[in-house]
Design a protein around this motif. Sequence first.
Motif, PDB file in Angstrom:
ATOM      1  N   ALA A 229      51.795  44.447 -17.173  1.00  0.00           N
ATOM      2  CA  ALA A 229      50.686  45.020 -17.955  1.00  0.00           C
ATOM      3  C   ALA A 229      50.390  46.460 -17.553  1.00  0.00           C
ATOM      4  O   ALA A 229      49.802  47.218 -18.339  1.00  0.00           O
ATOM      5  CB  ALA A 229      49.439  44.160 -17.783  1.00  0.00           C
ATOM      6  N   LEU A 230      50.790  46.858 -16.342  1.00  0.00           N
ATOM      7  CA  LEU A 230      50.557  48.229 -15.884  1.00  0.00           C
ATOM      8  C   LEU A 230      51.649  49.194 -16.332  1.00  0.00           C
ATOM      9  O   LEU A 230      51.488  50.410 -16.214  1.00  0.00           O
ATOM     10  CB  LEU A 230      50.463  48.259 -14.353  1.00  0.00           C
ATOM     11  CG  LEU A 230      49.304  47.470 -13.733  1.00  0.00           C
ATOM     12  CD1 LEU A 230      49.413  47.494 -12.210  1.00  0.00           C
ATOM     13  CD2 LEU A 230      47.961  48.029 -14.177  1.00  0.00           C
ATOM     14  N   LEU A 231      52.755  48.653 -16.842  1.00  0.00           N
ATOM     15  CA  LEU A 231      53.857  49.507 -17.287  1.00  0.00           C
ATOM     16  C   LEU A 231      53.516  50.157 -18.619  1.00  0.00           C
ATOM     17  O   LEU A 231      52.901  49.530 -19.488  1.00  0.00           O
ATOM     18  CB  LEU A 231      55.144  48.692 -17.434  1.00  0.00           C
ATOM     19  CG  LEU A 231      55.690  48.021 -16.166  1.00  0.00           C
ATOM     20  CD1 LEU A 231      56.883  47.149 -16.516  1.00  0.00           C
ATOM     21  CD2 LEU A 231      56.073  49.058 -15.122  1.00  0.00           C
ATOM     22  N   PRO A 232      53.934  51.387 -18.823  1.00  0.00           N
ATOM     23  CA  PRO A 232      53.624  52.062 -20.085  1.00  0.00           C
ATOM     24  C   PRO A 232      54.500  51.629 -21.258  1.00  0.00           C
ATOM     25  O   PRO A 232      54.155  51.897 -22.410  1.00  0.00           O
ATOM     26  CB  PRO A 232      53.862  53.541 -19.750  1.00  0.00           C
ATOM     27  CG  PRO A 232      54.910  53.511 -18.676  1.00  0.00           C
ATOM     28  CD  PRO A 232      54.620  52.280 -17.866  1.00  0.00           C
ATOM     29  N   ASP A 233      55.618  50.959 -20.968  1.00  0.00           N
ATOM     30  CA  ASP A 233      56.603  50.710 -22.031  1.00  0.00           C
ATOM     31  C   ASP A 233      57.145  49.285 -21.991  1.00  0.00           C
ATOM     32  O   ASP A 233      58.311  49.048 -22.303  1.00  0.00           O
ATOM     33  CB  ASP A 233      57.755  51.711 -21.918  1.00  0.00           C
ATOM     34  CG  ASP A 233      58.433  51.682 -20.549  1.00  0.00           C
ATOM     35  OD1 ASP A 233      57.923  50.998 -19.643  1.00  0.00           O
ATOM     36  OD2 ASP A 233      59.471  52.342 -20.392  1.00  0.00           O
ATOM     37  N   ALA A 234      56.309  48.306 -21.610  1.00  0.00           N
ATOM     38  CA  ALA A 234      56.762  46.917 -21.557  1.00  0.00           C
ATOM     39  C   ALA A 234      55.577  45.985 -21.790  1.00  0.00           C
ATOM     40  O   ALA A 234      54.420  46.357 -21.592  1.00  0.00           O
ATOM     41  CB  ALA A 234      57.423  46.613 -20.220  1.00  0.00           C
ATOM     42  N   HIS A 235      55.884  44.763 -22.217  1.00  0.00           N
ATOM     43  CA  HIS A 235      54.848  43.765 -22.458  1.00  0.00           C
ATOM     44  C   HIS A 235      55.471  42.373 -22.347  1.00  0.00           C
ATOM     45  O   HIS A 235      56.703  42.234 -22.345  1.00  0.00           O
ATOM     46  CB  HIS A 235      54.220  43.945 -23.840  1.00  0.00           C
ATOM     47  CG  HIS A 235      55.181  43.697 -24.971  1.00  0.00           C
ATOM     48  ND1 HIS A 235      56.151  44.606 -25.362  1.00  0.00           N
ATOM     49  CD2 HIS A 235      55.344  42.612 -25.779  1.00  0.00           C
ATOM     50  CE1 HIS A 235      56.857  44.111 -26.348  1.00  0.00           C
ATOM     51  NE2 HIS A 235      56.393  42.899 -26.630  1.00  0.00           N
ATOM     52  N   VAL A 236      54.640  41.347 -22.241  1.00  0.00           N
ATOM     53  CA  VAL A 236      55.111  39.971 -22.218  1.00  0.00           C
ATOM     54  C   VAL A 236      55.105  39.433 -23.642  1.00  0.00           C
ATOM     55  O   VAL A 236      54.063  39.393 -24.298  1.00  0.00           O
ATOM     56  CB  VAL A 236      54.232  39.098 -21.309  1.00  0.00           C
ATOM     57  CG1 VAL A 236      54.721  37.651 -21.326  1.00  0.00           C
ATOM     58  CG2 VAL A 236      54.237  39.641 -19.886  1.00  0.00           C
ATOM     59  N   ALA A 237      56.277  39.018 -24.137  1.00  0.00           N
ATOM     60  CA  ALA A 237      56.405  38.552 -25.518  1.00  0.00           C
ATOM     61  C   ALA A 237      56.358  37.026 -25.618  1.00  0.00           C
ATOM     62  O   ALA A 237      55.905  36.485 -26.628  1.00  0.00           O
ATOM     63  CB  ALA A 237      57.706  39.069 -26.121  1.00  0.00           C
ATOM     64  N   ALA A 238      56.849  36.317 -24.584  1.00  0.00           N
ATOM     65  CA  ALA A 238      56.903  34.852 -24.649  1.00  0.00           C
ATOM     66  C   ALA A 238      56.836  34.284 -23.234  1.00  0.00           C
ATOM     67  O   ALA A 238      57.258  34.933 -22.265  1.00  0.00           O
ATOM     68  CB  ALA A 238      58.180  34.383 -25.337  1.00  0.00           C
ATOM     69  N   ILE A 239      56.295  33.075 -23.130  1.00  0.00           N
ATOM     70  CA  ILE A 239      56.130  32.411 -21.828  1.00  0.00           C
ATOM     71  C   ILE A 239      56.576  30.960 -21.941  1.00  0.00           C
ATOM     72  O   ILE A 239      56.165  30.244 -22.854  1.00  0.00           O
ATOM     73  CB  ILE A 239      54.662  32.460 -21.354  1.00  0.00           C
ATOM     74  CG1 ILE A 239      54.230  33.901 -21.063  1.00  0.00           C
ATOM     75  CG2 ILE A 239      54.455  31.584 -20.125  1.00  0.00           C
ATOM     76  CD1 ILE A 239      52.744  34.050 -20.778  1.00  0.00           C
ATOM     77  N   LEU A 240      57.397  30.520 -20.992  1.00  0.00           N
ATOM     78  CA  LEU A 240      57.775  29.118 -20.845  1.00  0.00           C
ATOM     79  C   LEU A 240      57.210  28.627 -19.523  1.00  0.00           C
ATOM     80  O   LEU A 240      57.611  29.109 -18.457  1.00  0.00           O
ATOM     81  CB  LEU A 240      59.294  28.974 -20.866  1.00  0.00           C
ATOM     82  CG  LEU A 240      59.868  27.602 -20.465  1.00  0.00           C
ATOM     83  CD1 LEU A 240      59.342  26.498 -21.377  1.00  0.00           C
ATOM     84  CD2 LEU A 240      61.389  27.633 -20.477  1.00  0.00           C
ATOM     85  N   GLU A 241      56.242  27.704 -19.574  1.00  0.00           N
ATOM     86  CA  GLU A 241      55.602  27.168 -18.373  1.00  0.00           C
ATOM     87  C   GLU A 241      55.151  25.742 -18.660  1.00  0.00           C
ATOM     88  O   GLU A 241      54.266  25.527 -19.493  1.00  0.00           O
ATOM     89  CB  GLU A 241      54.407  28.041 -17.962  1.00  0.00           C
ATOM     90  CG  GLU A 241      53.521  27.448 -16.885  1.00  0.00           C
ATOM     91  CD  GLU A 241      54.295  26.995 -15.654  1.00  0.00           C
ATOM     92  OE1 GLU A 241      54.255  25.783 -15.347  1.00  0.00           O
ATOM     93  OE2 GLU A 241      54.967  27.839 -15.028  1.00  0.00           O
ATOM     94  N   PRO A 242      55.757  24.747 -18.011  1.00  0.00           N
ATOM     95  CA  PRO A 242      55.450  23.346 -18.337  1.00  0.00           C
ATOM     96  C   PRO A 242      54.084  22.868 -17.858  1.00  0.00           C
ATOM     97  O   PRO A 242      53.556  21.896 -18.400  1.00  0.00           O
ATOM     98  CB  PRO A 242      56.573  22.572 -17.646  1.00  0.00           C
ATOM     99  CG  PRO A 242      57.052  23.469 -16.554  1.00  0.00           C
ATOM    100  CD  PRO A 242      56.880  24.863 -17.066  1.00  0.00           C
ATOM    101  N   ASP A 243      53.510  23.511 -16.854  1.00  0.00           N
ATOM    102  CA  ASP A 243      52.198  23.074 -16.354  1.00  0.00           C
ATOM    103  C   ASP A 243      51.088  23.623 -17.252  1.00  0.00           C
ATOM    104  O   ASP A 243      50.972  24.853 -17.415  1.00  0.00           O
ATOM    105  CB  ASP A 243      51.994  23.562 -14.918  1.00  0.00           C
ATOM    106  CG  ASP A 243      50.674  23.101 -14.347  1.00  0.00           C
ATOM    107  OD1 ASP A 243      50.585  21.942 -13.915  1.00  0.00           O
ATOM    108  OD2 ASP A 243      49.713  23.904 -14.363  1.00  0.00           O
TER     109      ASP A 243
END
Length: 371
Positions: free
Chosen positions: A25-39
Amino acid sequence: MTRSSIGYGIVGCGMMGQEHIRNIALLPDAHVAAILEPDPGMMAASLALAPDARPAVSIAELLATEGVDCVLIASPNHRHLSQLEEIAAQRPLPVLVEKPLFTAADDETRIAALKARLPLVWVAMEYRYMPPVAAFVEQAGGVTGGIRMLTIREHRFPFLAKVGDWNRFNRNTGGTFVEKCCHFFDLMRLILRSDPVRVMASAGQARNHLDERYGGETPDILDHGYVLVDFASGARAMLELCMFAEGSRYQEELCAIGGDGKIECRVPGPGRFWPRHLGAAPVPELIVSPRNPPGPRLLEIPVDVRLLEAGDHNGSTYFEHLRFVAAVRGQGNVEVTLQDGWWAVVMGLAAQRSAREGRAVDLASEFAMPN
């Protein structure tokens, strides 16, 4: 890669996965698009940190999500290798995979196959990117005139609780010298610019987790020990680990010595664990001690408070992602390769074997050396 913002698909969003999200989230040119987490609880916490990310129920679904340009694997240790193989078979995107790369000697031959199938794999060795450690690595050769002795000490807190308590058993982690210490074995090779030839260790489980039971089993992970490593260059290195020493002022201390002098590095542990009644947490230090003229010089290397608040690794996770994103864009090289990850694990496995069997382990004769 010309996309304005690089989209990460994250596999595993427990404690470390969430640290990665905060730093992305602190990067100027990246983001989280998808998350795989079973819990469910960890998924909810992760989506709160990255509300625009799409949840996925499988690696196939994550890889098919629009906007996923690369993958971060931060799942339990024993899942890493099979998940890398799944990504390689379905959609070979660039991957940043948390340490350790694998957990058992039987797995090591599978690494060679991945080299041909995945075009870009970066093994997450965050400790390289701690600002004080990076300064130590950069200056050590010049200060010492050629390192002959290297000591790495970590005095820290016990293993934290993880989902399903997977980190309480060697079969899941590879053992403490793999799970925790592959960072330090990686640093040894990086600092000495040489490969190890022999490992000897003495270790045990003295205090931690002995009163815990999981399915009737007592945890079997080591909580303290020494490891001596001989390198092809003739240099020697030692690791000293104690995981019931959280009262220490500094968590990691590095010392390199050569014919011209000595250089030391001291790094505090996570700020969230520093006792508030003691005031401000310690600042990382670099100490240079030449032989001629004698006299140590101390330099403080503070870390941006925003980076300290984003994780437990002195800002290193942020700097690692900066470089990884540059590599994904074709603007930088992979700095921690599959071969680096292989060496770090094999050194840990050799230390586990040495401590268990009470003998020195010759790496060339007991492990399949990489090409």
